[in-house]
Design a protein around this motif. Structure first.
Motif, PDB file in Angstrom:
ATOM      1  N   SER A   3       0.906  -0.991   0.056  1.00  0.00           N
ATOM      2  CA  SER A   3      -0.094   0.053   0.143  1.00  0.00           C
ATOM      3  C   SER A   3       0.827   1.242   0.015  1.00  0.00           C
ATOM      4  CB  SER A   3      -0.817  -0.075   1.205  1.00  0.00           C
ATOM      5  OG  SER A   3      -0.207  -0.004   2.446  1.00  0.00           O
ATOM      6  N   LYS A   5       2.876   3.789  -2.207  1.00  0.00           N
ATOM      7  CA  LYS A   5       3.013   4.207  -3.536  1.00  0.00           C
ATOM      8  C   LYS A   5       4.199   5.193  -3.674  1.00  0.00           C
ATOM      9  CE  LYS A   5      -1.829   3.549  -5.322  1.00  0.00           C
ATOM     10  NZ  LYS A   5      -3.116   4.393  -5.113  1.00  0.00           N
ATOM     11  N   TYR A   7       5.155   8.170  -6.519  1.00  0.00           N
ATOM     12  CA  TYR A   7       4.650   8.577  -7.937  1.00  0.00           C
ATOM     13  C   TYR A   7       6.213   8.920  -8.356  1.00  0.00           C
ATOM     14  CZ  TYR A   7      -0.009   8.375  -6.403  1.00  0.00           C
ATOM     15  OH  TYR A   7      -1.345   7.943  -6.129  1.00  0.00           O
ATOM     16  N   GLN A  30       4.839   0.354  -4.593  1.00  0.00           N
ATOM     17  CA  GLN A  30       4.292   0.474  -5.995  1.00  0.00           C
ATOM     18  C   GLN A  30       4.367   1.628  -6.575  1.00  0.00           C
ATOM     19  OE1 GLN A  30      -0.130  -0.320  -5.099  1.00  0.00           O
ATOM     20  NE2 GLN A  30      -0.637   0.674  -7.064  1.00  0.00           N
ATOM     21  N   GLU A  32       4.056   4.221  -9.292  1.00  0.00           N
ATOM     22  CA  GLU A  32       3.019   4.973 -10.145  1.00  0.00           C
ATOM     23  C   GLU A  32       4.017   5.780 -11.220  1.00  0.00           C
ATOM     24  OE1 GLU A  32      -0.407   4.358 -10.004  1.00  0.00           O
ATOM     25  OE2 GLU A  32      -0.459   3.102  -8.508  1.00  0.00           O
TER      26      GLU A  32
END
Ligand SMILES: N[C@@H](CCC(=O)N[C@@H](CS)C(=O)NCC(=O)O)C(=O)O
Length: 216
Positions: A3, A5, A7, A30, A32
């Motif tokens: 969970s 992230k 960018y 994660q 992005e």
């Protein structure tokens, strides 16, 4: 799936700082992509989490943080299991912080003064005073590395991943490092750090942008 992230945009040095810090800490992310070429940083959704419309931005389960070096410190503090990466000892930590501030207030400023006018086609050669200025800062970095394997001492820290990621674009452009033997040795060590391979392509994109517009 994680969970946390990040960018990210590969050609951005600050984005690479955050990614390399996460890899050094060993926290799963994660990724992005925010495509700066498509101006996705100005989308309404992105501006809500980062009004400064830049990468990187971290979203840790709703906790939003921008500024690459702040992200590096946060990830090391929250998820680090090895104290040496961002020491709790006040003096050791102060040295790591000093190196990171040296990067953002000096190295990066002087590097951008050279690279940005070239990337944006305002200049097609490097002015002598800018070259000397940047080399003077590199000689300070070389000095920090004189009796140390890593920039803040004998252990690798987030100051190494920060300075390495920050400078990786201009190094990929082929900046002459022949006067800086300690930096050359350190770069070899950095090539074994986690995240090195992952950020290489982004650094090359930046380096190629500089080389493309330089008068041969
Ligand atoms: N101080 C910020 C700087 C971040 C930054 O300058 N990001 C640039 C890419 S290198 C960006 O996203 N620019 C897009 C924009 O400003 O619209 C950090 O270290 O995170």
């Amino acid at each position: 799936m994680s969970s946390i992230k990040l960018y990210y945009y590969p050609a951005s040095g600050p984005a690479r700082i955050a990614l390399m810090a996460a890899r050094l800490v060993g926290v799963p992310l994660q990724i992005e992509i925010v495509d700066l070429m498509k101006r996705e940083q100005f989308s309404e959704a992105y501006l809500k989490i980062n009004p400064q419309h830049c990468v990187p931005t971290l979203d840790d389960d709703g906790f939003i943080l921008s500024e690459s070096r702040a992200i590096a410190c946060y990830l090391a503090d929250k998820y680090g299991t090895d104290d040496s990466i961002y020491p709790k000892d006040i003096k050791k930590r102060a040295i790591v912080n000093q190196r990171m501030y040296f990067d953002c207030s000096t190295l990066l400023v002087k590097m951008r003064a050279i690279c940005h006018p070239i990337i944006f086609n305002i200049e097609n050669e490097i002015k002598e005073n800018l070259r000397d200025d940047f080399n003077a800062s590199l000689s300070v970095l070389d000095k920090y590395l004189e009796n140390n394997e890593w920039v803040a001492g004998e252990h690798v820290t987030i100051a190494d991943t920060t300075i390495f990621a920050s400078m990786s674009g201009i190094f990929a452009a082929g900046w002459d490092l022949s006067y800086f033997p300690n930096i050359q040795r350190w770069l070899k060590n950095c090539s074994n750090l986690p995240g090195y391979e992952e950020i290489k392509e982004g650094a090359k994109i930046y380096g190629d942008l500089v080389k493309k517009n330089l008068k041969q």
